[in-house]
Design an enzyme around this catalytic site. Structure first.
Site, PDB file in Angstrom:
ATOM      1  N   ARG A  12      11.320   5.252   7.923  1.00  7.69           N
ATOM      2  CA  ARG A  12      10.347   5.096   6.852  1.00  7.69           C
ATOM      3  C   ARG A  12       9.741   6.413   6.370  1.00  7.69           C
ATOM      4  O   ARG A  12       9.563   6.606   5.173  1.00  7.69           O
ATOM      5  CB  ARG A  12       9.226   4.181   7.338  1.00  7.69           C
ATOM      6  CG  ARG A  12       9.731   2.790   7.529  1.00  7.69           C
ATOM      7  CD  ARG A  12       8.699   1.883   8.134  1.00  7.69           C
ATOM      8  NE  ARG A  12       9.225   0.522   8.150  1.00  7.69           N
ATOM      9  CZ  ARG A  12       8.584  -0.524   8.645  1.00  7.69           C
ATOM     10  NH1 ARG A  12       7.387  -0.359   9.183  1.00  7.69           N
ATOM     11  NH2 ARG A  12       9.115  -1.710   8.606  1.00  7.69           N
ATOM     12  N   HIS A  47       4.824   3.307   4.017  1.00  7.67           N
ATOM     13  CA  HIS A  47       6.039   2.500   3.920  1.00  7.67           C
ATOM     14  C   HIS A  47       6.734   2.768   2.587  1.00  7.67           C
ATOM     15  O   HIS A  47       6.103   2.736   1.544  1.00  7.67           O
ATOM     16  CB  HIS A  47       5.673   1.019   4.034  1.00  7.67           C
ATOM     17  CG  HIS A  47       6.849   0.151   4.329  1.00  7.67           C
ATOM     18  ND1 HIS A  47       7.865  -0.033   3.432  1.00  7.67           N
ATOM     19  CD2 HIS A  47       7.170  -0.573   5.424  1.00  7.67           C
ATOM     20  CE1 HIS A  47       8.769  -0.841   3.979  1.00  7.67           C
ATOM     21  NE2 HIS A  47       8.371  -1.186   5.180  1.00  7.67           N
TER      22      HIS A  47
END
Lengths: 645, 198
Positions: A338, A274
């Site tokens: 992401r 992330h």
């Protein structure tokens, strides 16, 4: 010795034929049903009480089955789904901005870099709209517009606003909904809840999943629980990296034990890093904290243009800043998916332009948004996230830009399941993050909550009936030889862990394993690095079994023993992840091989060779696993080079 | 930082329990409170002693699993902050810190700092839910909810927040009075990232 061998391909995933938008309808009609009077004679075990497990247990009990539910936390409402911040996607098209079931399906297949199964993803998109209805009926306090209707916001990888949210606490609110539905069934006596229990083994009888061996984490008592079917909803394996955004207790043991008993493990190398987490501050670090992706709606990501620019961010003029996501990806800007945002951050830090004390960080700056919308509006949207950031770092993000860096967050890989969410072991179903099925090589933001609830509320309760209706299964109890053997294995393993009595703690091994994985199987992988990692993991695993020190006994609350068992399984999984990453000689989504990139540094897929799911079969400890390929067919979304420029 | 910890040690529910003193050196102000306890536990394990048992899971202030009395306050000195989000920069070098489990007959001690909080689950199971069996829900937009109610922090949301806007919720004030500021309200099991005690 070979690292793996290749077995038969997987020919049938049990998805119905026909037009994609009719397949789920077809399956629901063709699936066998269980007469309500017979349901109460059937027991289903559900391991895990997050969004997938909690919603599945509640729904199965509502349907009339007897359910036994297990979680390692002290209450089902602690499960790590609770930490999800940003939101949940659904193709409601309330914004009238061009969204549809087909577009959510398309975005998810593309976002997953064309490594997921079209049939499953389409079903997910269809069911998404029911999830919002269900959660609203439960009282989930989704954000509202002035008139009282539901509000939505943007998330990465989509150009429509389809993300429903409850401040920065969407996961918590959805979980409380599922938890309350579950508690209702507990109160009615339909669900037998076993908190502070950990599954340590799967019991197979005649090749079918018929039970589990669990340890009561308070007393240490080992027991064997039998059932007609077993559902694993035990989450992902991000903690193999030691540092991740997962809760400390998240582990791979339930799925890994099932894998050792014959369930294929699919695409273990697909992990999601992330992009927006609070950077590591020192060696004491035990966990990384996510800053919601929703912040990228208003925050702008930048680093100094010059290497080694040590000025305070306030003193760096606009002309000396590089808003690199806006520069490289003008059409998606700060809202690229992401995997792309993470790798871009790594690249600028590798160039020596990282910020903060460790130089492993980039700025996420709200100055423009505060100027444009006012501090109050930003407070209303993100106040709780800003407070959390300040508590952890001691810095005020209203005044100084946040510093962020990528961290392990989610695992797209997991146990292989067919269209019915059944694993390669009959009677063993796998839902939520624990399975592999819907996100391909990269999950889009706000899609994990969607998948967990789709599986638990709607898909599994339909498909498991088809399996149960094929019975009746022979009556078996915990005295069955297979059950006794599984229990003995668990007891022996605990005894072995306690007997080593070495000179290193479990955490010190876990930390070292995590470093190997982050270095060689993290944001960028290479053949040399992966081969090195496999050797290092094997050596460290041998050390673990010779030198680990676990305090206390097995007959008490013993957190050091709990950790030891989980880390032992992480060692085995880590090796398989590296082998999977090594064999996949292409880059796709979260799996980026340094050898396979486009001239401008993007992931270079190889659809001719690798448009398949890699499903790994366990053979024996220390023996090569067997690779089974499930070819992916794309009839509706034509694979292209993913572009967010 | 160098600190002195006085920690409640209790082997099990039947054990009497006592405070035990442990010096901890080289604590970084950037550590969380639980990371500081990790450091102590690593040392205890290597010394062949029993590590301090404490509950924790998400370590990001949302799951509600951690819960310690720190110097007599639930979750320690920083308001609206769970123990896992409390950082050592809130303490002074040389300080002595008392760490105890929650003490209430509703939360019996399991071991050391771990208590049993199942009482809350029993309350929810007894009727703390909205009855909405899966599949029975109407279209989400058929029940508007006033924005003020939806926006209220969960710790201050009136119980009627989920009631459709066309029912009394519309005439009710957006927020009920702030919760009492007694320590017990800070033990609220419905942990929230934006905990906003009175």
């Amino acid at each position: 010795m070979e690292l793996f061998t290749e077995g038969d391909p997987i020919a049938d995933t049990k998805a119905p034929a026909g037009p994609i938008d009719r397949r789920w309808e077809t399956r629901r009609f063709e699936a066998k049903l269980v007469n309500p009077a017979n349901r109460r004679k059937m027991t289903v075990i559900v391991v895990g009480t997050g969004l997938a497990g909690g919603s599945a247990a509640a729904t199965l009990a509502e349907q009339g089955y007897h359910v036994k539910s297990y979680c390692y936390q002290d209450s089902p409402r602690r499960a790590h789904s609770i930490a999800a911040q940003g939101g949940i996607n659904a193709a409601k098209n309330y914004r009238n901005d061009g969204d549809s079931v087909h577009r959510l399906f398309y975005d998810t297949v593309k976002g997953g870099d064309f490594r997921s199964r079209e049939s499953n993803v389409h079903r997910l998109a269809e069911v998404s709209v029911n999830i919002i209805d269900q959660c609203v009926a439960q009282g989930v306090p989704f954000a509202r517009e002035y008139g009282g209707l539901l509000d939505t916001r943007s998330f990465g990888g989509a150009q429509v606003q389809r993300t429903f949210y409850a401040r920065g606490q969407t996961g918590q609110q959805l979980l409380l909904g599922a938890y309350q539905a579950l508690e209702r069934q507990i109160g009615l006596g339909s669900v037998e809840m076993n908190a502070r229990h950990e599954m340590l083994e799967l019991v197979l009888v005649d090749g079918k999943a018929r039970g589990i061996v669990v340890r009561d984490l308070v007393t240490g008592e080992i027991s064997t629980e039998m059932a007609d079917a077993v559902v694993l909803a035990s989450g992902g394996y991000g903690n193999v990296f030691y540092l991740s955004t997962n809760a400390k207790g998240c582990n791979v043991t339930a799925t890994w034990r099932a894998h050792r008993k014959g369930a294929y493990f699919a695409n273990p190398c697909y992990t999601q890093i992330h992009p927006t987490c609070i950077p590591v501050s020192g060696d004491h670090q035990s966990k990384l904290t996510l800053m919601s992706e929703s912040l990228r709606n208003d925050g702008r990501v930048w680093v100094p243009k010059a290497k080694g620019d040590d000025r305070s961010p306030k003193d760096i003029p606009e002309d000396d800043r590089d808003y690199y996501l806006e520069r490289i990806y003008p059409s998606f800007g700060n809202l690229v998916p992401r995997d792309i945002a993470s790798r871009a951050a790594k690249n600028v830090c590798d160039e020596g332009r990282g910020v903060g004390p460790t130089k492993l960080g980039v700025y996420l700056d709200f100055a423009d948004a505060i100027h444009r919308l006012g501090r109050k509006a930003i407070e209303a949207k993100y106040g709780n996230l800003f407070e959390m950031y300040e508590r952890i770092t001691g810095e005020d993000p209203y005044e100084v830009p946040m510093r962020i860096y990528p961290a392990v967050h989610y695992t797209m890989g997991g146990l292989w399941v067919d269209y019915d969410l059944q694993s390669s072991i009959p009677g063993l179903f796998v839902i939520g993050e624990a399975n592999f099925s819907d996100h391909g090589a990269n999950r889009l933001g706000a899609s994990a909550l969607m998948q967990g609830l789709a599986d638990g509320y709607f898909v599994l309760p339909t498909t498991i009936a088809n399996y149960l209706a094929s019975g009746p299964l022979d009556k078996v109890d915990a005295s069955h030889p297979a059950a006794v053997e599984a229990r003995t294995d668990v007891e022996d393993r605990i005894r072995r862990l306690l007997a080593v009595n070495g000179d290193r703690t479990v955490d010190s091994f876990h930390r070292e394993l995590g470093q190997i994985m982050w270095e060689h199987c993290g944001m960028e992988r290479s053949e040399a690095g992966l081969r090195k990692a496999i050797d290092e993991i094997r050596a460290l695993r041998d050390q673990f079994w010779q030198r680990v020190k676990v305090s206390g006994t097995g007959e008490e609350l013993n957190q050091s023993l709990e950790k030891a068992g989980r880390v032992a399984d992480f060692f085995e999984l880590a090796e398989l992840m590296c082998i999977d990453a090594l064999h996949r000689e292409e880059s796709c989504g979260g799996h980026f091989r340094a050898e396979h990139q486009t001239p401008d540094g993007e992931a270079q897929r190889d659809d001719d060779r690798f448009a398949y799911v890699a499903a790994w079969e366990f053979t024996a400890t220390g023996e090569p696993s067997v690779l089974h390929k499930e070819d992916l067919k794309f009839e509706y979304v034509h694979p292209t080079q993913r572009s967010y420029k | 930082m160098n600190l002195t910890l006085r920690i409640w040690r209790q082997k099990g529910p039947e054990d009497k329990g006592r405070m035990v003193t442990y010096p901890v050196d080289d604590v970084s102000p950037d550590m969380s409170f639980l990371e500081m306890l990790d450091v102590l536990n690593e040392r205890l394990i290597l010394a062949g002693e029993d590590p301090v048992a404490f509950d924790h899971d998400c370590r990001e202030g949302i799951c509600g699993m951690c819960g310690l009395m720190i110097n007599g306050d639930a979750h320690g000195p920083q308001r609206g902050t769970t123990a896992c989000q409390l950082h050592m920069r809130q303490f002074k070098d040389g300080e002595t810190i008392d760490i105890e489990p929650w003490r209430a007959s509703a939360f019996p001690v399991v071991k050391d700092l771990v208590v049993n909080r199942n009482a809350f689950d029993k309350i929810i199971a007894a009727g703390g839910y909205i009855t909405a069996p899966t599949g029975s829900a109407p279209e989400a937009h058929s029940t508007p909810v006033a924005k003020a109610n939806a926006d209220a922090p969960s710790s201050r949301r009136p119980a009627s927040a989920a009631v459709p806007a066309w029912r009394p919720a519309r005439t009710a004030p957006a927020c009920s009075s702030p919760p009492p500021s007694s320590p017990s309200s800070r033990c609220c099991p419905r942990a929230s990232r934006s905990v906003t005690p009175g």
